[in-house]
Motif scaffolding. Structure first.
Motif, PDB file in Angstrom:
ATOM      1  N   ILE A 187       0.854  -1.179   0.000  1.00 28.79           N
ATOM      2  CA  ILE A 187       0.000   0.000   0.000  1.00 28.79           C
ATOM      3  C   ILE A 187       0.897   1.237   0.000  1.00 28.79           C
ATOM      4  O   ILE A 187       1.664   1.459   0.946  1.00 28.79           O
ATOM      5  CB  ILE A 187      -0.936   0.012   1.216  1.00 28.79           C
ATOM      6  N   LYS A 188       0.828   2.033  -1.066  1.00 27.16           N
ATOM      7  CA  LYS A 188       1.700   3.194  -1.203  1.00 27.16           C
ATOM      8  C   LYS A 188       1.052   4.484  -0.710  1.00 27.16           C
ATOM      9  O   LYS A 188       1.627   5.550  -0.842  1.00 27.16           O
ATOM     10  CB  LYS A 188       2.102   3.355  -2.671  1.00 27.16           C
ATOM     11  N   SER A 189      -0.133   4.404  -0.164  1.00 26.52           N
ATOM     12  CA  SER A 189      -0.813   5.605   0.302  1.00 26.52           C
ATOM     13  C   SER A 189      -0.078   6.200   1.509  1.00 26.52           C
ATOM     14  O   SER A 189       0.395   5.468   2.389  1.00 26.52           O
ATOM     15  CB  SER A 189      -2.251   5.265   0.699  1.00 26.52           C
ATOM     16  N   PRO A 190       0.034   7.544   1.578  1.00 29.06           N
ATOM     17  CA  PRO A 190       0.670   8.165   2.756  1.00 29.06           C
ATOM     18  C   PRO A 190      -0.081   7.876   4.050  1.00 29.06           C
ATOM     19  O   PRO A 190       0.477   8.017   5.131  1.00 29.06           O
ATOM     20  CB  PRO A 190       0.608   9.667   2.418  1.00 29.06           C
ATOM     21  N   LEU A 191      -1.367   7.453   3.945  1.00 26.87           N
ATOM     22  CA  LEU A 191      -2.155   7.156   5.147  1.00 26.87           C
ATOM     23  C   LEU A 191      -1.959   5.722   5.629  1.00 26.87           C
ATOM     24  O   LEU A 191      -2.654   5.288   6.547  1.00 26.87           O
ATOM     25  CB  LEU A 191      -3.644   7.391   4.861  1.00 26.87           C
ATOM     26  N   ARG A 192      -1.011   4.992   5.000  1.00 24.98           N
ATOM     27  CA  ARG A 192      -0.834   3.579   5.349  1.00 24.98           C
ATOM     28  C   ARG A 192      -0.523   3.406   6.837  1.00 24.98           C
ATOM     29  O   ARG A 192      -1.091   2.557   7.506  1.00 24.98           O
ATOM     30  CB  ARG A 192       0.301   2.991   4.507  1.00 24.98           C
ATOM     31  N   PHE A 193       0.388   4.231   7.378  1.00 24.80           N
ATOM     32  CA  PHE A 193       0.750   4.098   8.790  1.00 24.80           C
ATOM     33  C   PHE A 193      -0.411   4.478   9.690  1.00 24.80           C
ATOM     34  O   PHE A 193      -0.682   3.809  10.692  1.00 24.80           O
ATOM     35  CB  PHE A 193       1.969   4.971   9.102  1.00 24.80           C
ATOM     36  N   VAL A 194      -1.137   5.531   9.321  1.00 25.23           N
ATOM     37  CA  VAL A 194      -2.255   5.982  10.149  1.00 25.23           C
ATOM     38  C   VAL A 194      -3.350   4.928  10.181  1.00 25.23           C
ATOM     39  O   VAL A 194      -3.877   4.587  11.248  1.00 25.23           O
ATOM     40  CB  VAL A 194      -2.799   7.320   9.604  1.00 25.23           C
ATOM     41  N   LEU A 195      -3.686   4.365   9.019  1.00 25.10           N
ATOM     42  CA  LEU A 195      -4.780   3.399   8.956  1.00 25.10           C
ATOM     43  C   LEU A 195      -4.393   2.037   9.520  1.00 25.10           C
ATOM     44  O   LEU A 195      -5.269   1.230   9.831  1.00 25.10           O
ATOM     45  CB  LEU A 195      -5.248   3.247   7.503  1.00 25.10           C
ATOM     46  N   SER A 196      -3.104   1.768   9.637  1.00 29.98           N
ATOM     47  CA  SER A 196      -2.666   0.487  10.203  1.00 29.98           C
ATOM     48  C   SER A 196      -2.656   0.505  11.728  1.00 29.98           C
ATOM     49  O   SER A 196      -2.543  -0.539  12.361  1.00 29.98           O
ATOM     50  CB  SER A 196      -1.264   0.132   9.693  1.00 29.98           C
ATOM     51  N   ASN A 197      -2.790   1.684  12.325  1.00 35.90           N
ATOM     52  CA  ASN A 197      -2.826   1.813  13.785  1.00 35.90           C
ATOM     53  C   ASN A 197      -4.257   2.106  14.210  1.00 35.90           C
ATOM     54  O   ASN A 197      -4.832   3.126  13.819  1.00 35.90           O
ATOM     55  CB  ASN A 197      -1.884   2.952  14.217  1.00 35.90           C
ATOM     56  N   PRO A 198      -4.894   1.224  14.988  1.00 38.97           N
ATOM     57  CA  PRO A 198      -6.318   1.424  15.341  1.00 38.97           C
ATOM     58  C   PRO A 198      -6.603   2.775  15.973  1.00 38.97           C
ATOM     59  O   PRO A 198      -7.594   3.427  15.623  1.00 38.97           O
ATOM     60  CB  PRO A 198      -6.596   0.271  16.310  1.00 38.97           C
ATOM     61  N   ALA A 199      -5.763   3.208  16.906  1.00 38.14           N
ATOM     62  CA  ALA A 199      -6.019   4.489  17.578  1.00 38.14           C
ATOM     63  C   ALA A 199      -5.943   5.647  16.590  1.00 38.14           C
ATOM     64  O   ALA A 199      -6.814   6.528  16.567  1.00 38.14           O
ATOM     65  CB  ALA A 199      -5.012   4.683  18.714  1.00 38.14           C
ATOM     66  N   LEU A 200      -4.890   5.650  15.769  1.00 34.46           N
ATOM     67  CA  LEU A 200      -4.738   6.720  14.786  1.00 34.46           C
ATOM     68  C   LEU A 200      -5.836   6.659  13.726  1.00 34.46           C
ATOM     69  O   LEU A 200      -6.305   7.695  13.244  1.00 34.46           O
ATOM     70  CB  LEU A 200      -3.365   6.640  14.124  1.00 34.46           C
ATOM     71  N   LYS A 201      -6.252   5.439  13.376  1.00 37.63           N
ATOM     72  CA  LYS A 201      -7.286   5.289  12.358  1.00 37.63           C
ATOM     73  C   LYS A 201      -8.593   5.919  12.823  1.00 37.63           C
ATOM     74  O   LYS A 201      -9.224   6.679  12.074  1.00 37.63           O
ATOM     75  CB  LYS A 201      -7.490   3.808  12.046  1.00 37.63           C
ATOM     76  N   TRP A 202      -9.022   5.628  14.078  1.00 42.84           N
ATOM     77  CA  TRP A 202     -10.274   6.197  14.570  1.00 42.84           C
ATOM     78  C   TRP A 202     -10.149   7.699  14.782  1.00 42.84           C
ATOM     79  O   TRP A 202     -11.121   8.440  14.590  1.00 42.84           O
ATOM     80  CB  TRP A 202     -10.686   5.495  15.864  1.00 42.84           C
ATOM     81  N   THR A 203      -8.969   8.159  15.176  1.00 43.69           N
ATOM     82  CA  THR A 203      -8.755   9.607  15.300  1.00 43.69           C
ATOM     83  C   THR A 203      -8.918  10.285  13.948  1.00 43.69           C
ATOM     84  O   THR A 203      -9.533  11.359  13.844  1.00 43.69           O
ATOM     85  CB  THR A 203      -7.350   9.888  15.855  1.00 43.69           C
ATOM     86  N   PHE A 204      -8.385   9.660  12.913  1.00 42.28           N
ATOM     87  CA  PHE A 204      -8.497  10.212  11.560  1.00 42.28           C
ATOM     88  C   PHE A 204      -9.952  10.251  11.110  1.00 42.28           C
ATOM     89  O   PHE A 204     -10.428  11.254  10.579  1.00 42.28           O
ATOM     90  CB  PHE A 204      -7.654   9.372  10.604  1.00 42.28           C
ATOM     91  N   TYR A 205     -10.680   9.158  11.342  1.00 40.10           N
ATOM     92  CA  TYR A 205     -12.074   9.108  10.923  1.00 40.10           C
ATOM     93  C   TYR A 205     -12.922  10.140  11.662  1.00 40.10           C
ATOM     94  O   TYR A 205     -13.771  10.821  11.067  1.00 40.10           O
ATOM     95  CB  TYR A 205     -12.649   7.707  11.149  1.00 40.10           C
TER      96      TYR A 205
END
Length: 399
Positions: A252-270
């Protein structure tokens, strides 16, 4: 539109529709990319092998999508495990090599099938793999086993093959399990070895023909050979399939790969994204429109004065310019130093010198020049320049 034009238009439309149908329905070209991924059903994927490995273990087949260092640094050593690495090349970083050696030293096993092998662990085992580019690089070759009882499972690989073999092994520890040879059986090279490591029964099983485990060969009468190679692995061990060191690994080459792979960061982003959308919906309509910037009127007094002065100077009206400079200078004295300029007495000169921070001599020289110029009717350019210089010298010391 006449009848002929309609026929031409409909013909062109029909041709375009037929071309679109042909493009959509034409068979896709076969993908011969080296993949070795368990998810790929292309000829050089390992979908068939991965789904046929379950009989080799009584426990669920595990998959690793991380580097060896991340996967093995905290590995549970309570049950012995066999790690399976299959790719056209295996290049492992130093940290991963150290983790791999510790993994085997604890009694686990590693099966590697590759055309190239790099890393500190390969140097530690004294293993090197190469290809005979001047010989039978892609020529048909037969893979055989050292154990004569397995002769029926030997196979001839006549296509989709790259003949790699071992150019260096540790003969004091390694056991040769298989060879490859050309069709005329004039050349025989080692292509399968076992190298024990550590004191707990761990070992490396290294094989130099990863193509033998691809979908293409497993579905073309080479399954018995692949099964025989894997039968050398400890049957009681759990199996861990590596899906990281693969040429066909999905990245996955998206810059959000690290954010979306971390549950806490993913929900913060959403949540932040949802809050931004709500803000735009409810706040956007209440915001005043942007007020345009109105530039203030430009003060062109200085430019106007300079233009008028240039006009006088070009016409040679030096007397008028001198008269105006004297008038403006005397007004400056009255406004700045609060002195009367009706009479240029000695007392006036001394007060002006003190208030303007000039010497009495410079002040007297300027006043005398003004008195002299006021007494004349005609003036020269030289007198105008002299007056201007003295006024500038006098006013530069103004506080």
């Amino acid at each position: 539109m006449d009848k002929r034009s309609k026929i031409a238009l409909y013909s062109i439309g029909a041709i375009i529709v037929l071309l679109m149908i042909a493009e959509v329905t034409k068979p896709k070209p076969l993908n011969w990319r080296n993949s070795y991924s368990a998810a790929d059903k292309i000829p050089l994927g390992c979908y068939v092998l991965y789904h046929e490995l379950e009989p080799f273990t009584s426990n669920p087949l595990k998959t690793s999508d991380k580097s060896l260092y991340e996967r093995l640094k905290d590995f549970n050593t309570s049950e012995n495990t066999t790690l399976i690495l299959i790719n056209d090349y295996i290049s492992i970083e130093d940290e991963g090599s150290e983790a791999l050696l510790n993994f085997v030293e604890n009694g686990n096993s590693v099966f590697i099938s590759t055309n190239y092998i790099y890393g500190t662990f390969a140097d530690s085992l004294n293993i090197e793999i190469d290809r005979d580019y001047d010989g039978f690089f892609k020529d048909p070759s037969k893979s055989i086993f050292t154990n004569k009882a397995l002769k029926n499972n030997e196979r001839l690989f006549d296509d989709v093959i790259e003949n790699s073999y071992f150019t260096s092994i540790d003969t004091t520890k390694a056991t040769v399990l298989g060879y490859m040879k050309d069709e005329e059986e004039l050349l025989k090279e080692v292509n399968f070895i076992k190298t024990p490591y550590g004191n707990n029964g761990g070992a490396f099983y290294v094989h130099s023909n990863p193509f033998a485990f691809t979908n293409y060969h497993l579905l073309n009468d080479k399954a018995d050979y692949a099964a025989t190679v894997l039968s050398y692995l400890p049957t009681e061990n759990n199996l861990l399939w590596d899906n990281y060191y693969k040429s066909g690994r999905k990245v996955i080459k998206s810059p959000l790969r690290f954010v979306l792979s971390n549950p806490a960061l993913k929900w913060t982003f959403y949540i932040s994204l949802l809050g931004l959308i709500v803000f735009v919906i409810f706040k956007g309509k209440r915001t005043q429109r942007i007020i345009p910037v109105v530039e203030p009127l430009k003060n062109s007094t200085v430019e106007f004065t300079q233009t008028i002065g240039d006009l006088y100077y070009q016409h040679g009206d030096y007397s008028n310019i001198i008269h105006k400079k004297i008038m403006y200078f005397l007004e400056f004295i009255r406004a700045s130093y609060y002195l009367e300029t009706n009479e240029f007495s000695e007392r006036f000169i001394q007060k002006l010198a003190v208030k303007s921070s000039n010497t009495v001599q410079d002040t007297k020289s300027l006043i005398d020049l003004i008195t002299y110029l006021k007494s004349k009717n005609n003036h020269t350019e030289k007198e105008l320049i002299s007056l201007n210089k003295q006024i500038e010298h006098f006013t530069k010391n103004n506080i």
